[in-house]
Design a protein around this motif. Structure first.
Motif, PDB file in Angstrom:
ATOM      1  N   ARG A  40       4.230   0.408   1.972  1.00 22.38           N
ATOM      2  CA  ARG A  40       4.109  -0.433   3.160  1.00 22.38           C
ATOM      3  C   ARG A  40       3.795  -1.865   2.742  1.00 22.38           C
ATOM      4  O   ARG A  40       2.902  -2.106   1.926  1.00 22.38           O
ATOM      5  CB  ARG A  40       2.998   0.105   4.067  1.00 22.38           C
ATOM      6  N   LYS A  54       1.960  -4.985   9.442  1.00 25.54           N
ATOM      7  CA  LYS A  54       2.034  -3.990   8.380  1.00 25.54           C
ATOM      8  C   LYS A  54       3.446  -3.445   8.191  1.00 25.54           C
ATOM      9  O   LYS A  54       3.653  -2.512   7.426  1.00 25.54           O
ATOM     10  CB  LYS A  54       1.060  -2.845   8.662  1.00 25.54           C
ATOM     11  N   ARG A  76      -3.841   0.509  -2.550  1.00 27.85           N
ATOM     12  CA  ARG A  76      -3.506  -0.784  -1.963  1.00 27.85           C
ATOM     13  C   ARG A  76      -3.741  -1.879  -2.991  1.00 27.85           C
ATOM     14  O   ARG A  76      -4.702  -1.836  -3.758  1.00 27.85           O
ATOM     15  CB  ARG A  76      -4.363  -1.038  -0.718  1.00 27.85           C
ATOM     16  N   GLU A 124      -3.803   5.735   4.025  1.00 30.79           N
ATOM     17  CA  GLU A 124      -3.515   4.790   2.953  1.00 30.79           C
ATOM     18  C   GLU A 124      -4.354   5.193   1.749  1.00 30.79           C
ATOM     19  O   GLU A 124      -5.575   5.236   1.827  1.00 30.79           O
ATOM     20  CB  GLU A 124      -3.863   3.367   3.408  1.00 30.79           C
ATOM     21  N   GLU A 178       2.380  -5.437   3.828  1.00 34.07           N
ATOM     22  CA  GLU A 178       1.482  -6.035   4.821  1.00 34.07           C
ATOM     23  C   GLU A 178       1.454  -7.544   4.604  1.00 34.07           C
ATOM     24  O   GLU A 178       1.180  -8.021   3.500  1.00 34.07           O
ATOM     25  CB  GLU A 178       0.079  -5.449   4.657  1.00 34.07           C
ATOM     26  N   SER A 213       0.833  -1.198   0.000  1.00 35.14           N
ATOM     27  CA  SER A 213       0.000   0.000   0.000  1.00 35.14           C
ATOM     28  C   SER A 213       0.864   1.242   0.000  1.00 35.14           C
ATOM     29  O   SER A 213       2.008   1.235   0.460  1.00 35.14           O
ATOM     30  CB  SER A 213      -0.953   0.011   1.208  1.00 35.14           C
TER      31      SER A 213
END
Length: 305
Positions: free
Chosen positions: A115, A126, A70, A67, A117, A53
């Protein structure tokens, strides 16, 4: 570039993951290319999914991490103890992604990250927020180069929650890049804010000038909006166009180009543009822009870089 994350939520001895990017500097509308490299921990694991994301900090009633894009790059698969596996990915960069780096300098106040996850046995980690740099498109760079040539100095940048009236905006926030005006305009204007709202066909260039109060005026904000294709933006004499508009704004004469407007939907509005595409004086190509960036970067940013 390699970003290594120890998966905190999964405990000691759990899997590790390296997110490897082919290039950490990307354009709005471009692609983030790389791969997620995983190594199993001390015991076998069932990976539920891997998601990537884009996150950034947005001003609302105080700053909050948001965010704004994603993608799930892998579904469920088993990962043995000590086993290594690689998941390649290609992620599109939103056209409205905020610019974080100009003239080789990080914009003060801006941060954007990719990021990773990972979900294992219903535990979700995450990871860390790792820097991703968004550099201007040639069309955006032409506008920024004009500000530098006019003697403006970068002040700061941030992301504001809300929408701009009269602009087809997809993200729930917009970027404001703030400049100190040159000496000849500083008597009438305290600062100028620039916003790009970009799509595949072109972009809206939105300006806000903060006018100082005068003998017969209480000051206030002046707004301008300009819609142009990417090709037209590279051919436009932005220095001349911006200079004319700011001269009219600072002297409080009626504008013949950018038209003023008011706040709406959390931000500024504006009328149509009188000086639309076809305002072209001097082609600014990629090679020329590269040379200009090296020349103006230091004076443009001063100590802010």
């Amino acid at each position: 570039m390699v970003f290594k994350k120890m998966l905190r939520a999964l405990g000691v001895g759990g899997p590790t993951v390296d997110t490897v990017l082919t290039e950490s500097r990307v354009y709005p509308g471009g692609e983030i290319v790389g791969e997620v490299r995983m190594t199993g921990g001390e015991h076998p694991s069932d990976i539920d999914y891997i998601a990537l994301s884009l996150v950034t900090r947005v001003e609302r009633s105080g700053a909050a991490v948001v965010e704004f894009d994603r993608a799930v790059v892998s579904g469920r698969f088993p990962l043995g103890a000590g086993q290594s596996t690689v998941v390649p990915f290609r992620l599109p960069v939103p056209w409205e992604a905020p610019v974080t780096e100009v003239f080789g300098h990080q914009l003060h106040g801006m941060g954007l990250g990719l990021r990773t996850e990972l979900a294992v046995a219903k535990a979700v980690d995450k990871g860390d927020l790792d820097a991703l740099h968004i550099v201007p498109l040639p069309s955006q760079a032409a506008v920024l180069e004009a500000f530098a040539r006019l003697g403006f100095h970068f002040r700061s940048a941030d992301l504001e929650h809300g929408r701009i009236h009269g602009v087809d905006q997809r993200l729930p926030f917009f970027q404001e890049i703030e400049f100190h005006p040159p000496r000849e305009l500083a008597r009438g204007i305290s600062q100028v804010e620039l916003t790009f709202v970009t799509d595949p066909a072109g972009m809206a260039v939105v300006l806000e000038a903060d006018r100082r109060p005068g003998m017969f005026s209480s000051g206030g904000d002046a707004f301008g909006r300009f819609h142009v294709s990417h090709e037209e933006a590279e051919r436009t004499d932005w220095a001349g166009l911006i200079s004319q508009w700011l001269g009219e704004v600072s002297s409080r004469r009626p504008s013949n180009g950018f038209h003023g407007g008011g706040h709406h939907g959390g931000h500024r509005g504006g009328g149509g543009m009188g000086m639309v595409g076809g305002v072209a004086a001097g082609l600014v190509g990629g090679m020329v822009l590269g040379e200009v960036f090296e020349e103006v970067g230091e004076s443009f940013f001063g100590d802010e870089g």
